[in-house]
Design a protein around this motif. Structure first.
Motif, short mmCIF file in Angstrom:
data_model
loop_
_atom_site.label_atom_id
_atom_site.label_comp_id
_atom_site.label_asym_id
_atom_site.label_seq_id
_atom_site.Cartn_x
_atom_site.Cartn_y
_atom_site.Cartn_z
N VAL A 275 7.84 130.80 46.75
CA VAL A 275 8.58 130.33 45.59
C VAL A 275 8.21 131.19 44.40
CG1 VAL A 275 6.82 128.63 44.95
CG2 VAL A 275 9.20 128.24 44.28
N GLN A 276 9.11 131.32 43.46
CA GLN A 276 8.79 132.07 42.25
C GLN A 276 8.02 131.17 41.29
OE1 GLN A 276 12.49 133.79 40.75
NE2 GLN A 276 11.86 135.74 41.67
N ALA A 277 7.25 131.80 40.44
CA ALA A 277 6.52 131.06 39.42
C ALA A 277 7.49 130.20 38.62
CB ALA A 277 5.77 132.01 38.51
N GLY A 278 7.09 128.97 38.37
CA GLY A 278 7.95 128.02 37.69
C GLY A 278 8.75 127.14 38.63
N GLY A 279 8.75 127.51 39.89
CA GLY A 279 9.50 126.76 40.88
C GLY A 279 8.73 125.56 41.43
N SER A 280 9.34 124.90 42.41
CA SER A 280 8.77 123.66 42.97
C SER A 280 8.74 123.72 44.49
CB SER A 280 9.62 122.45 42.54
OG SER A 280 9.63 122.30 41.14
N LEU A 281 7.80 123.01 45.05
CA LEU A 281 7.71 122.81 46.49
C LEU A 281 7.17 121.41 46.74
CD1 LEU A 281 6.09 126.05 48.04
CD2 LEU A 281 8.39 125.18 48.49
N THR A 282 7.56 120.85 47.88
CA THR A 282 6.98 119.58 48.30
C THR A 282 6.32 119.76 49.66
OG1 THR A 282 8.62 118.29 47.10
CG2 THR A 282 7.41 117.16 48.83
N LEU A 283 5.05 119.46 49.73
CA LEU A 283 4.30 119.51 50.98
C LEU A 283 4.23 118.12 51.58
CD1 LEU A 283 1.27 121.75 49.89
CD2 LEU A 283 3.53 122.45 50.70
N SER A 284 4.25 118.07 52.91
CA SER A 284 4.13 116.79 53.60
C SER A 284 3.00 116.87 54.62
CB SER A 284 5.44 116.44 54.31
OG SER A 284 6.47 116.22 53.38
N CYS A 285 2.41 115.73 54.89
CA CYS A 285 1.33 115.66 55.87
C CYS A 285 1.52 114.38 56.67
CB CYS A 285 -0.02 115.66 55.17
SG CYS A 285 -1.43 115.41 56.26
N VAL A 286 1.76 114.55 57.97
CA VAL A 286 1.89 113.40 58.85
C VAL A 286 0.52 113.09 59.44
CG1 VAL A 286 2.97 112.50 60.93
CG2 VAL A 286 4.28 113.94 59.37
N ILE A 287 0.14 111.83 59.37
CA ILE A 287 -1.19 111.41 59.79
C ILE A 287 -1.08 110.53 61.03
CG2 ILE A 287 -3.27 110.17 59.08
CD1 ILE A 287 -2.28 110.68 56.15
N SER A 288 -1.92 110.82 62.01
CA SER A 288 -1.95 109.99 63.22
C SER A 288 -3.40 109.77 63.64
CB SER A 288 -1.15 110.66 64.33
OG SER A 288 -1.67 111.93 64.64
N GLY A 289 -3.59 108.84 64.57
CA GLY A 289 -4.94 108.54 65.03
C GLY A 289 -5.49 107.30 64.39
N ASP A 290 -6.79 107.14 64.47
CA ASP A 290 -7.47 105.93 64.02
C ASP A 290 -7.81 106.02 62.54
OD1 ASP A 290 -10.51 104.17 65.09
OD2 ASP A 290 -8.87 103.63 63.72
N MET A 291 -7.02 105.33 61.75
CA MET A 291 -7.26 105.33 60.31
C MET A 291 -8.05 104.10 59.85
SD MET A 291 -6.21 107.97 58.60
CE MET A 291 -5.79 107.45 56.93
N TYR A 292 -8.59 103.34 60.81
CA TYR A 292 -9.37 102.16 60.44
C TYR A 292 -10.59 102.58 59.64
CZ TYR A 292 -12.30 98.01 60.81
OH TYR A 292 -13.09 96.94 60.52
N ASP A 293 -10.80 101.94 58.54
CA ASP A 293 -11.95 102.21 57.67
C ASP A 293 -11.85 103.53 56.91
OD1 ASP A 293 -15.40 101.18 58.30
OD2 ASP A 293 -13.82 100.42 56.98
N ARG A 294 -10.71 104.19 56.96
CA ARG A 294 -10.49 105.39 56.15
C ARG A 294 -9.92 104.95 54.80
NH1 ARG A 294 -12.96 106.45 59.68
NH2 ARG A 294 -14.39 106.34 57.91
#
Length: 126
Positions: free
Chosen positions: A12-31
């Motif tokens: 992207v050029q300076a001044g532009g925008s991006l959206t990052l995504s992160c899919v989470i899986s597994g044991d998230m208990y106590d996280r």
């Protein structure tokens, strides 16, 4: 064990925008906390933004306040990072991370992060 998969990087050029995504899986208990970090060549990995799962409290590095927004979609187990007005010194590999409940690992926003994705490259050109 927690697995993380980032996407959304690109150029992207300076001044532009991006959206990052992160899919989470597994044991998230106590996280408790999910974060975004970045690492540029020759530099240390630094925390950019974090969100606490219970309550939704967010934290941002001073350098990105007002430009980046972290959000969590529990139904889709996805955390996003909306990045606006990107600067040309923000080119880096961006990583999604989850705290691991121990007092070691990389610390940011009061949490210690020990689960990491593979990262996604963001390149900002002037």
């Amino acid at each position: 064990v927690v697995q993380l998969a980032e996407s959304g990087g690109g150029s992207v050029q300076a001044g532009g925008s991006l959206t990052l995504s992160c899919v989470i899986s597994g044991d998230m208990y106590d996280r408790n906390c999910i974060g975004w970090f970045r690492e540029a060549p020759g530099q240390e990995r630094e925390g950019v933004a974090a969100i606490y799962i219970g309550g939704g409290t967010t934290y941002y590095a001073d350098s990105v306040k007002g430009r980046f927004t972290i959000s969590l979609d529990n139904a889709r187990a996805t955390v996003s990072l909306q990045m606006n007005n990107l600067k040309d010194d923000e080119s880096a590999v961006y990583y999604c991370a989850v705290d691991h409940g121990r007092h070691d690992g990389r610390r940011f926003a009061g949490a210690y992060f020990g689960y990491w994705g593979q990262g996604t490259q963001v390149t900002v050109s002037s």
